[in-house]
Enzyme design. Sequence first.
Site, PDB file in Angstrom:
ATOM      1  N   CYS A 140       0.829  -1.209   0.000  1.00  0.00           N
ATOM      2  CA  CYS A 140       0.000   0.000   0.000  1.00  0.00           C
ATOM      3  C   CYS A 140       0.861   1.257   0.000  1.00  0.00           C
ATOM      4  O   CYS A 140       0.472   2.293  -0.542  1.00  0.00           O
ATOM      5  CB  CYS A 140      -0.955  -0.003   1.183  1.00  0.00           C
ATOM      6  SG  CYS A 140      -0.169  -0.116   2.798  1.00  0.00           S
ATOM      7  N   HIS A 182      -1.742   1.645   7.397  1.00  0.00           N
ATOM      8  CA  HIS A 182      -2.175   1.539   6.005  1.00  0.00           C
ATOM      9  C   HIS A 182      -2.012   2.879   5.316  1.00  0.00           C
ATOM     10  O   HIS A 182      -2.345   3.932   5.878  1.00  0.00           O
ATOM     11  CB  HIS A 182      -3.631   1.083   5.943  1.00  0.00           C
ATOM     12  CG  HIS A 182      -4.145   0.873   4.556  1.00  0.00           C
ATOM     13  ND1 HIS A 182      -3.475   0.121   3.616  1.00  0.00           N
ATOM     14  CD2 HIS A 182      -5.275   1.327   3.940  1.00  0.00           C
ATOM     15  CE1 HIS A 182      -4.169   0.103   2.482  1.00  0.00           C
ATOM     16  NE2 HIS A 182      -5.258   0.838   2.661  1.00  0.00           N
TER      17      HIS A 182
END
Length: 556
Positions: free
Chosen positions: A201, A490
Amino acid sequence: MRLKDPFSLKAVGMTKRTNKPRKPRDEESSDEVSGLTCQHVSKAVDLSSVKKVVTSSMWSMCSDCLRERTMIDGEPASGHDILICLKCGFQGCSQSESQHSTKHHQTLHPESHCITVSLGTWKAWCFECNEELSTHCNKKALAQTLDFLQKHSVKAASDAFGWTGLREEPSDYADQSRGKSPVNNSTLVPVKGINNLGNTCFFNAVMQNLSQTHMLNDLIQDVKEKGHKLKICPPGALTVTLPSPEPLTSAMFLFLHSMKESGKGPVNPKILFNQLCQKAPRFKGYQQQDSQELLHYLLDSIRVEETKRIKAGILKSFNNPTEKTADDETKRQVKAYGKEGVKMNFVDRIFVGELTNTIMCEECEHISTVKEAFIDISLPIIEERVVLPKYENCVHFAPLLTEKKSEKVYTSARKQMLISSLPPVVTLHLKRFHQAGMNLRKVNRHVNFPLILDLAPFCSASCKNLVAGERVLYSLYGIVEHSGSMRGGHYTACVKVRWPQRRTEQPHRRNMAGPREASSATQGQWVYVSDTNVHAVPESRVLNSQAYLLFYEEML
């Protein structure tokens, strides 16, 4: 870099089986989950009910927040805060203040409404098992429902762009496209999801921003093939023919081209990512990494490839395969052209600027100046405003006129850092991760940032082509956001879909934009992207994000 408990449920303590022994997990495991097959799937997943509710409801919004008019940072809970119940299609937030998804599970029959999917990370979670689930288990209903939700998310994002008003092509671009059209400046760059290869990510969020960097798309299009002509001057005009681009640069072009293609699903970045890993082995292994470091390694590696390519073109123009076979005069010319030519690689032309560090000793008033190139500008996040200028130590050497030795004497000094050369794209790095004693710590404090940034107050008097009193305006077009902690988190992106600006022939033209120009730069549609999850968001959502990297482009 995802959280091991992505929905923050353990801290809430709402489940029945929190004391149940859990199978050990590899702390460095990839984003592909390895949870057990859940016994509740057969009861808690109903694809037909989910389809019926989802297609008739507002997408990616907490149903209870909308009904109760509950706001999070001025907007209804949306995006990566939403969990959807796979039994009935209820969309609920996972914010600690409301926890509507948890309350939904508790209020209804627990074992029937216990499985949810995050619309931000596409992770499945069972409240009853207190376990992250594998979407590749032998229960087809779970995988089929997830597939439907992902397709619906893409459709919802496409439908959202119908009301943005960006379909009309501005008339300002008509003349330019008729003049010379090596670059497709008259079309919008769409926003596509990017497949997560496993803890990538951090890579995907950066690539979303680079994909929306119009000047990068333009220049890499120009130099993508063997035989591109490059004119270098001074010491005198020299046109060189460049050889084929190196592997990483070629992979970068193919990736950007894939991101611009319409009508296809998420892009697989495997070729580009693997090429980067060849240059920077630290990114191998699909472990958690840092987006800012990724940006540096990627642009630096491409910069090295393009510099090598330009040098090869210069040598070839002098009919010398290597510098060793050249005479002294040829070597002198090659060196002179090389010095100018390497600055013409597209990375330098877009991202690289120059900082001037000036240090003045307060005791002897000696001044030293150091210039350094930058790809981004790192800014510390502080709790209180510090009165500038910053004081640092200046080292003096006091001779001892009987032993021929010297001793260090520390005195206060004044340090000033100013921009002496501005690139077309300025990237700001907010230093959220820092050393605290023996530990690394993340600063979660919200930092306000402007949509329009005037960099003139931060430029030196010698800044190229900058007139006194002139404003230097940059417009925000992209953000990399980090959620979570140092242990795991994230990365997501917010990018602005907008029309490219008309670029003049003056490469370093500065602007004196007034209210009308500043207003026009804000037109466009912001889009939130979390790997393959793409949907439109309001400007207020962007301004309330926990930004880590900010991408600004010069207003022309």
